[in-house]
Scaffold this active site. Structure first.
Site, PDB file in Angstrom:
ATOM      1  N   GLY A 231       0.878  -1.276  -0.048  1.00  0.00           N
ATOM      2  CA  GLY A 231      -0.180  -0.036  -0.033  1.00  0.00           C
ATOM      3  C   GLY A 231       0.952   1.308  -0.051  1.00  0.00           C
ATOM      4  N   HIS A 232       1.924   1.255   0.910  1.00  0.00           N
ATOM      5  CA  HIS A 232       2.783   2.458   0.803  1.00  0.00           C
ATOM      6  C   HIS A 232       3.510   2.472  -0.238  1.00  0.00           C
ATOM      7  CE1 HIS A 232       2.355   1.301   5.258  1.00  0.00           C
ATOM      8  NE2 HIS A 232       2.105   2.521   5.367  1.00  0.00           N
TER       9      HIS A 232
ATOM     10  N   GLN B 232      -9.084  10.299   6.538  1.00  0.00           N
ATOM     11  CA  GLN B 232      -7.928  11.100   6.649  1.00  0.00           C
ATOM     12  C   GLN B 232      -7.736  12.008   5.542  1.00  0.00           C
ATOM     13  OE1 GLN B 232      -4.267   9.509   8.584  1.00  0.00           O
ATOM     14  NE2 GLN B 232      -3.673   9.208   6.364  1.00  0.00           N
TER      15      GLN B 232
HETATM   16  P1  AMP Z   1       0.045   4.385   7.541  1.00  0.00           P
HETATM   17  O1  AMP Z   1       1.691   4.194   7.793  1.00  0.00           O
HETATM   18  O2  AMP Z   1      -0.768   3.499   8.203  1.00  0.00           O
HETATM   19  O3  AMP Z   1      -0.121   5.776   8.560  1.00  0.00           O
HETATM   20  O4  AMP Z   1      -0.122   4.825   6.167  1.00  0.00           O
HETATM   21  C1  AMP Z   1       0.525   5.969   5.702  1.00  0.00           C
HETATM   22  C2  AMP Z   1      -0.204   6.180   4.405  1.00  0.00           C
HETATM   23  O5  AMP Z   1      -0.375   4.797   3.410  1.00  0.00           O
HETATM   24  C3  AMP Z   1      -1.692   6.617   4.350  1.00  0.00           C
HETATM   25  O6  AMP Z   1      -1.729   7.893   3.352  1.00  0.00           O
HETATM   26  C4  AMP Z   1      -2.327   5.555   4.114  1.00  0.00           C
HETATM   27  O7  AMP Z   1      -3.559   5.867   3.755  1.00  0.00           O
HETATM   28  C5  AMP Z   1      -1.692   4.778   3.095  1.00  0.00           C
HETATM   29  N1  AMP Z   1      -2.061   3.265   3.051  1.00  0.00           N
HETATM   30  C6  AMP Z   1      -1.916   2.262   4.207  1.00  0.00           C
HETATM   31  N2  AMP Z   1      -2.517   1.339   3.700  1.00  0.00           N
HETATM   32  C7  AMP Z   1      -2.503   1.501   2.367  1.00  0.00           C
HETATM   33  C8  AMP Z   1      -3.485   0.528   1.577  1.00  0.00           C
HETATM   34  N3  AMP Z   1      -3.637  -0.816   1.831  1.00  0.00           N
HETATM   35  N4  AMP Z   1      -3.576   0.950   0.137  1.00  0.00           N
HETATM   36  C9  AMP Z   1      -3.290   2.283  -0.244  1.00  0.00           C
HETATM   37  N5  AMP Z   1      -2.676   3.018   0.699  1.00  0.00           N
HETATM   38  C10 AMP Z   1      -2.354   2.641   1.983  1.00  0.00           C
END
Ligand code: AMP
Length: 287
Positions: A34-35, A150
């Site tokens: 995702g990241h 968010q």
């Molecule tokens: P986090 O590290 O969980 O705070 O996420 C950092 C960024 O990655 C945020 O913009 C999340 O929305 C994005 N993100 C996390 N998981 C996914 C995913 N499965 N698909 C797309 N973006 C993601």
């Protein structure tokens, strides 16, 4: 790629790029595909990509997982290197003067969904994103639709405060069985992992209900029946207007509807969302 922990050093390094477009991808680390999709989007749109890795204490509630949040930093560095990231910004503490006296506050957009079950979460998130924007001064920043509320709140902050930053959204990246990728999926044992895929199954069941002509109550009932049957402990399941994030009572061409879900699998809280499309044909009816 450089790993930088000091604000001054990062600003010094970025100061040498006066013509280049700079993109920021804020994360809390424990990076997954995702990241990666965010980093790739950033790389397509900008010359320099900065990935921040910071587990922000301000956005965790008292009984949440701040201390146990996974921090596999060495793996994160390798992944960023493979993706051609230019800088990892990994500060030890973004609040060197103690808890900030000045923070940002979100109004209506944070009243529902995760805002009601995670008091103060979005204020803490916005405050750190604002700090990161001030440090990095990016031209654009990429956020995932996985955290749709968010993303909406950040878009609204940039609009309300006239911040000269383009906010780019990125699609949700999923596991092979549909479960949205998340750093917190690591907490799940095998039984919980099997149960977790029923979260996205509920979203598909709700889409099916919409296509059969169910109204919002029918759609919600279909989703709730599935999670109950799967013994999933629901935090919320709502159908909202994706712009206002307020619950809607009817599907219509005038609102863009989206399903939002948060559920506990064991003690792990997972979220997901999906656009909800109204019935396409007149042939079927809600059962
Ligand atoms: P986090 O590290 O969980 O705070 O996420 C950092 C960024 O990655 C945020 O913009 C999340 O929305 C994005 N993100 C996390 N998981 C996914 C995913 N499965 N698909 C797309 N973006 C993601």
């Amino acid at each position: 790629m450089k790993v930088i922990t000091s604000i001054a050093e990062l600003q010094h390094a970025l100061g040498s790029f006066d013509k280049e477009q700079i993109a920021l991808v804020p994360t809390m680390g424990c990076l997954h595909e995702g990241h990666v999709s965010l980093m790739r989007k950033a790389k397509r749109l900008a010359d320099i990509v900065v990935v921040s890795i910071y587990v922000n204490p301000l956005q965790f509630g008292e009984n949440e997982d701040l201390d146990t949040y996974p921090r596999p930093f060495d793996d994160d560095v390798l992944l960023c290197q493979d993706e051609g990231v230019d800088f990892i910004f990994h500060p030890e503490n973004l609040y060197p003067h103690g808890a900030p006296q000045v923070t940002l506050h979100v109004d209506d957009l944070s009243q529902h969904l995760c805002g009601s079950s995670r008091q103060g979460h979005f204020d803490g998130m916005l405050t750190v994103v604002n700090i990161l924007f001030n440090i990095v001064r990016p031209h654009l920043a990429v956020f995932g639709e996985k955290d749709f509320q968010q993303l909406s709140i950040i878009q609204r902050m940039v609009a309300d405060l006239h911040m000269p930053i383009e906010i780019i959204g990125a699609d949700i990246v999923r596991e092979h069985d549909g479960l949205a990728k998340s750093s917190r999926n690591r907490y799940l044992n095998d039984v919980e992992r099997t149960q977790a895929k029923e979260i996205v199954a509920a979203l598909h069941i709700m889409q099916d209900a919409a296509e059969q002509g169910c109204d919002i109550q029918g759609i919600l009932s279909a989703g709730k029946a599935h999670v109950t049957q799967q013994k999933i402990n629901l935090d919320y399941l709502e159908v909202c207007d994706e712009h206002s994030l307020q619950p809607i009572t009817a599907l219509s061409d005038k609102v863009t509807a989206r399903i939002f879900i948060a559920a506990f699998i064991g003690t792990t809280r997972l979220i997901d969302n999906k656009p909800l499309f109204a019935k396409k044909t007149e042939e079927t009816s809600c059962v």
